[in-house]
Design a protein around this motif. Structure first.
Motif, PDB file in Angstrom:
ATOM      1  N   LYS A 149       0.833  -1.205   0.000  1.00  0.00           N
ATOM      2  CA  LYS A 149       0.000   0.000   0.000  1.00  0.00           C
ATOM      3  C   LYS A 149       0.867   1.254   0.000  1.00  0.00           C
ATOM      4  CE  LYS A 149      -4.360  -1.618   1.971  1.00  0.00           C
ATOM      5  NZ  LYS A 149      -4.298  -3.096   1.824  1.00  0.00           N
ATOM      6  N   GLU A 150       1.952   1.225   0.786  1.00  0.00           N
ATOM      7  CA  GLU A 150       2.824   2.400   0.811  1.00  0.00           C
ATOM      8  C   GLU A 150       3.551   2.548  -0.518  1.00  0.00           C
ATOM      9  OE1 GLU A 150       4.160   0.680   4.485  1.00  0.00           O
ATOM     10  OE2 GLU A 150       4.331   2.692   5.346  1.00  0.00           O
ATOM     11  N   ALA A 151       4.024   1.427  -1.066  1.00  0.00           N
ATOM     12  CA  ALA A 151       4.696   1.461  -2.374  1.00  0.00           C
ATOM     13  C   ALA A 151       3.749   1.942  -3.465  1.00  0.00           C
ATOM     14  CB  ALA A 151       5.234   0.071  -2.715  1.00  0.00           C
ATOM     15  N   ALA A 152       2.441   1.653  -3.318  1.00  0.00           N
ATOM     16  CA  ALA A 152       1.449   2.037  -4.331  1.00  0.00           C
ATOM     17  C   ALA A 152       1.356   3.550  -4.472  1.00  0.00           C
ATOM     18  CB  ALA A 152       0.080   1.463  -3.976  1.00  0.00           C
ATOM     19  N   VAL A 153       1.521   4.271  -3.371  1.00  0.00           N
ATOM     20  CA  VAL A 153       1.441   5.738  -3.441  1.00  0.00           C
ATOM     21  C   VAL A 153       2.605   6.274  -4.280  1.00  0.00           C
ATOM     22  CG1 VAL A 153       1.407   7.873  -2.100  1.00  0.00           C
ATOM     23  CG2 VAL A 153       0.227   5.850  -1.242  1.00  0.00           C
ATOM     24  N   LEU A 154       3.765   5.652  -4.162  1.00  0.00           N
ATOM     25  CA  LEU A 154       4.903   6.046  -4.999  1.00  0.00           C
ATOM     26  C   LEU A 154       4.601   5.750  -6.469  1.00  0.00           C
ATOM     27  CD1 LEU A 154       7.811   6.969  -5.541  1.00  0.00           C
ATOM     28  CD2 LEU A 154       8.570   4.658  -4.944  1.00  0.00           C
ATOM     29  N   GLU A 155       4.051   4.549  -6.723  1.00  0.00           N
ATOM     30  CA  GLU A 155       3.700   4.189  -8.103  1.00  0.00           C
ATOM     31  C   GLU A 155       2.750   5.213  -8.704  1.00  0.00           C
ATOM     32  OE1 GLU A 155       4.962   1.802 -10.234  1.00  0.00           O
ATOM     33  OE2 GLU A 155       6.290   1.662  -8.498  1.00  0.00           O
ATOM     34  N   LEU A 156       1.773   5.629  -7.911  1.00  0.00           N
ATOM     35  CA  LEU A 156       0.764   6.589  -8.363  1.00  0.00           C
ATOM     36  C   LEU A 156       1.426   7.873  -8.846  1.00  0.00           C
ATOM     37  CD1 LEU A 156      -2.457   7.510  -6.376  1.00  0.00           C
ATOM     38  CD2 LEU A 156      -1.151   9.202  -7.597  1.00  0.00           C
ATOM     39  N   TRP A 157       2.319   8.442  -8.034  1.00  0.00           N
ATOM     40  CA  TRP A 157       2.920   9.730  -8.413  1.00  0.00           C
ATOM     41  C   TRP A 157       3.951   9.567  -9.531  1.00  0.00           C
ATOM     42  CZ3 TRP A 157       0.482  14.039  -7.735  1.00  0.00           C
ATOM     43  CH2 TRP A 157      -0.525  14.066  -6.767  1.00  0.00           C
ATOM     44  N   LYS A 158       4.546   8.383  -9.665  1.00  0.00           N
ATOM     45  CA  LYS A 158       5.404   8.113 -10.829  1.00  0.00           C
ATOM     46  C   LYS A 158       4.546   8.088 -12.092  1.00  0.00           C
ATOM     47  CE  LYS A 158       8.297   4.595 -10.386  1.00  0.00           C
ATOM     48  NZ  LYS A 158       8.471   3.175  -9.994  1.00  0.00           N
ATOM     49  N   GLU A 159       3.350   7.480 -11.997  1.00  0.00           N
ATOM     50  CA  GLU A 159       2.448   7.441 -13.143  1.00  0.00           C
ATOM     51  C   GLU A 159       1.943   8.833 -13.491  1.00  0.00           C
ATOM     52  OE1 GLU A 159       1.571   4.837 -15.212  1.00  0.00           O
ATOM     53  OE2 GLU A 159       3.141   3.759 -14.141  1.00  0.00           O
ATOM     54  N   VAL A 160       1.714   9.669 -12.476  1.00  0.00           N
ATOM     55  CA  VAL A 160       1.263  11.046 -12.728  1.00  0.00           C
ATOM     56  C   VAL A 160       2.334  11.788 -13.532  1.00  0.00           C
ATOM     57  CG1 VAL A 160       0.783  13.274 -11.638  1.00  0.00           C
ATOM     58  CG2 VAL A 160      -0.318  11.210 -10.768  1.00  0.00           C
ATOM     59  N   GLU A 161       3.599  11.614 -13.154  1.00  0.00           N
ATOM     60  CA  GLU A 161       4.667  12.260 -13.936  1.00  0.00           C
ATOM     61  C   GLU A 161       4.624  11.770 -15.378  1.00  0.00           C
ATOM     62  OE1 GLU A 161       7.705  10.629 -15.231  1.00  0.00           O
ATOM     63  OE2 GLU A 161       8.156  12.538 -16.241  1.00  0.00           O
ATOM     64  N   ALA A 162       4.494  10.447 -15.548  1.00  0.00           N
ATOM     65  CA  ALA A 162       4.565   9.837 -16.880  1.00  0.00           C
ATOM     66  C   ALA A 162       3.369  10.206 -17.750  1.00  0.00           C
ATOM     67  CB  ALA A 162       4.661   8.316 -16.751  1.00  0.00           C
ATOM     68  N   HIS A 163       2.165  10.216 -17.170  1.00  0.00           N
ATOM     69  CA  HIS A 163       0.949  10.327 -17.983  1.00  0.00           C
ATOM     70  C   HIS A 163       0.240  11.666 -17.905  1.00  0.00           C
ATOM     71  CE1 HIS A 163       1.077   6.273 -19.505  1.00  0.00           C
ATOM     72  NE2 HIS A 163       1.501   5.913 -18.316  1.00  0.00           N
ATOM     73  N   GLN A 164       0.591  12.507 -16.919  1.00  0.00           N
ATOM     74  CA  GLN A 164      -0.023  13.837 -16.853  1.00  0.00           C
ATOM     75  C   GLN A 164       0.998  14.924 -17.171  1.00  0.00           C
ATOM     76  OE1 GLN A 164      -3.270  13.923 -16.386  1.00  0.00           O
ATOM     77  NE2 GLN A 164      -3.644  11.895 -15.535  1.00  0.00           N
ATOM     78  N   PHE A 165       2.114  14.920 -16.422  1.00  0.00           N
ATOM     79  CA  PHE A 165       3.109  15.994 -16.510  1.00  0.00           C
ATOM     80  C   PHE A 165       3.967  15.896 -17.764  1.00  0.00           C
ATOM     81  CE2 PHE A 165       5.784  19.275 -14.710  1.00  0.00           C
ATOM     82  CZ  PHE A 165       7.075  18.983 -15.140  1.00  0.00           C
ATOM     83  N   ASN A 166       4.418  14.700 -18.087  1.00  0.00           N
ATOM     84  CA  ASN A 166       5.445  14.522 -19.120  1.00  0.00           C
ATOM     85  C   ASN A 166       5.068  15.088 -20.489  1.00  0.00           C
ATOM     86  OD1 ASN A 166       8.000  13.394 -20.092  1.00  0.00           O
ATOM     87  ND2 ASN A 166       6.740  11.930 -21.192  1.00  0.00           N
ATOM     88  N   SER A 167       3.863  14.768 -20.961  1.00  0.00           N
ATOM     89  CA  SER A 167       3.514  15.167 -22.324  1.00  0.00           C
ATOM     90  C   SER A 167       3.437  16.687 -22.522  1.00  0.00           C
ATOM     91  CB  SER A 167       2.227  14.468 -22.751  1.00  0.00           C
ATOM     92  OG  SER A 167       1.868  14.875 -24.050  1.00  0.00           O
ATOM     93  N   PRO A 168       2.614  17.417 -21.755  1.00  0.00           N
ATOM     94  CA  PRO A 168       2.586  18.862 -21.992  1.00  0.00           C
ATOM     95  C   PRO A 168       3.913  19.546 -21.663  1.00  0.00           C
ATOM     96  CG  PRO A 168       1.212  18.287 -20.092  1.00  0.00           C
ATOM     97  CD  PRO A 168       1.629  17.009 -20.720  1.00  0.00           C
ATOM     98  N   SER A 169       4.607  19.091 -20.618  1.00  0.00           N
ATOM     99  CA  SER A 169       5.874  19.750 -20.275  1.00  0.00           C
ATOM    100  C   SER A 169       6.913  19.508 -21.372  1.00  0.00           C
ATOM    101  CB  SER A 169       6.395  19.278 -18.914  1.00  0.00           C
ATOM    102  OG  SER A 169       6.694  17.906 -18.930  1.00  0.00           O
ATOM    103  N   SER A 170       6.942  18.298 -21.924  1.00  0.00           N
ATOM    104  CA  SER A 170       7.900  17.990 -22.999  1.00  0.00           C
ATOM    105  C   SER A 170       7.631  18.838 -24.225  1.00  0.00           C
ATOM    106  CB  SER A 170       7.837  16.512 -23.370  1.00  0.00           C
ATOM    107  OG  SER A 170       8.295  15.714 -22.311  1.00  0.00           O
TER     108      SER A 170
END
Lengths: 217, 215
Positions: free
Chosen positions: B93-114
């Protein structure tokens, strides 16, 4: 034991990705339909589950998750003893190979594939006009990606290894939509890719989801 | 002990992502420059390392990886005992929160910022014309994403937890490029995001990556 809840829409590729994982792991869950036509995914209540206002959102007791691939990873890990083994346990090195092919799906396959699903399936369904220039551009991109897949699948039965894992599962929703469009030629013309598609889309857990989707139509 | 090699270019945001991780973990590695100007990343020998013909490629003995986030994630796990702890150890469960924010970088932040980085940072550098419409569209999208970050960073010191993790590290490359463009206003107008940006870009390991670029 906490109830697992998945809030989503059966037509959404991201929702289907998590559903596929839950069925593969044989884990009980409650499906909560989110009425996207009524804008429910942008409601305050839904935004408290996913501040980005996108389906799906997932709950297990106190744990709230969003992003389909974070959710599938959690389920595959937490319930690693149940149902299908979707990971590559063993060492950090074996897990790294799984991670690599999960990243390939996310960063190489998904962008052009999702644009094609939007142009070739979503737009016609909602009476919008397909942009053929976008289709041509993204079919060309996807073709190059699938050339790499063809070479990989000549050496390995599934993408990460010789058994079905999350790396393959993550492709299912988008592949299924594309196989119902003119883009299916990209898969059919590559023998190893074509065999892999036939194999993964025939899995019983995936068939259950197709039945859910048909009911929505 | 096997040699770790990173094949890439210090100008590549993806290469820098892996370098940042290696410096945080204080691990020795060999940097093998790939001359993208001459198309070396499309050569047969490079394609054997990354069939997608993109930098970076990564080796640790027999293990060959590509995709910067797969390489960084491997390093963070394999060398969990060295340098900075970049994961959230504990339960799934604790590791899942890290996965979530890694996915946010990959799928929300990465495209428009790039896209903004390409238009405002790389294109001028390459003597190409910026497309203002693309900048406007992607800055607007990035603004919405950073609104979510602003709320999150009022509740949590870093994205996934109260410690710096891979989820924050993955942002460094694009954040650094955006700071060198007018798009930095998107950070400056959001106090918690601004503080977080200043904090993560001031990390000594990141300064080592930036020093490599200057060579």
């Amino acid at each position: 034991m906490a109830v697992l809840k998945l809030h989503g829409n059966p037509l959404s590729t991201a929702t289907q990705r998590v559903l596929a994982c839950l069925y593969e792991k044989d884990v009980d869950f409650e499906f909560v339909d989110v009425d996207m036509k009524a804008g429910e995914h942008k409601s305050e209540k839904f935004l408290s589950l996913n501040p980005f206002g996108q389906v799906p959102a997932f709950e297990e007791g106190d744990l709230k998750l969003f992003e389909s691939r974070a959710t599938t990873q959690y389920i595959a890990q937490e319930y690693s003893d149940k149902g299908t083994q979707l990971l590559l346990p063993g060492s950090n090195k074996t897990m790294a190979v799984l991670q690599l092919w999960k990243e390939v799906e996310a960063h190489q396959f998904d962008p052009p594939a999702t644009k094609l699903v939007y142009e070739l399936r979503y737009k016609p369904f909602f009476g919008m006009t397909t942009d053929s220039a976008v289709v041509e551009e993204n079919e060309a991109k996807l073709a190059k990606v699938l050339d790499v897949y063809e070479a990989r699948l000549a050496e390995s039965k599934y993408l990460a290894c010789d058994h079905f894992t999350l790396a393959d599962l993550h492709h299912l929703p988008t592949v299924q939509y594309l196989m119902g469009s003119s883009a299916k030629k990209l898969f059919d013309s590559r023998p190893h890719v074509s065999a892999w598609v036939a194999d993964i889309t025939a899995r019983p857990s995936w068939t259950k989801i197709q039945d859910m989707v048909k009911q929505k139509f | 002990m096997a040699v770790i090699k990173v094949h890439g270019s210090p100008l590549s945001t993806a290469t820098r992502r892996v370098l940042a991780c290696l410096y945080e973990k204080e691990i020795d590695f060999q940097f093998v420059p790939v001359n993208m100007g001459t198309g070396e990343h499309k050569s047969d020998s490079f394609l054997a390392l990354n069939p997608f013909g993109q930098v970076p490629a990564f080796e640790d003995g027999d293990l060959k990886l590509f995709e910067s986030r797969a390489a960084a994630n491997y390093v963070a796990h394999e060398y969990a005992d060295k340098g900075t702890q970049l994961l959230i150890p504990g339960s799934s469960k604790e590791a899942a929160v890290l996965e979530l924010w890694k996915e946010v970088e990959a799928h929300q932040f990465n495209s428009p910022s790039s896209k903004v980085v390409w238009e405002l940072f790389f294109k001028p550098f390459l003597g190409m014309a910026t497309d203002a419409a693309v900048v406007e569209e992607n800055e607007a999208q990035l603004g919405k994403i950073l609104d979510v970050y602003e709320t999150r960073l009022t509740q949590s010191k870093y994205l996934a937890s109260d410690n710096f993790t891979l989820a924050d590290l993955y942002h460094l490359s694009n954040v650094q490029c955006l700071l060198a463009t007018p798009a930095k206003k998107l950070f400056e107008s959001r106090p918690h995001v601004d503080a977080w940006v200043k904090e993560i870009t001031a990390r000594p390991a990141w300064s080592k990556v930036l020093a490599m670029m200057k060579q």
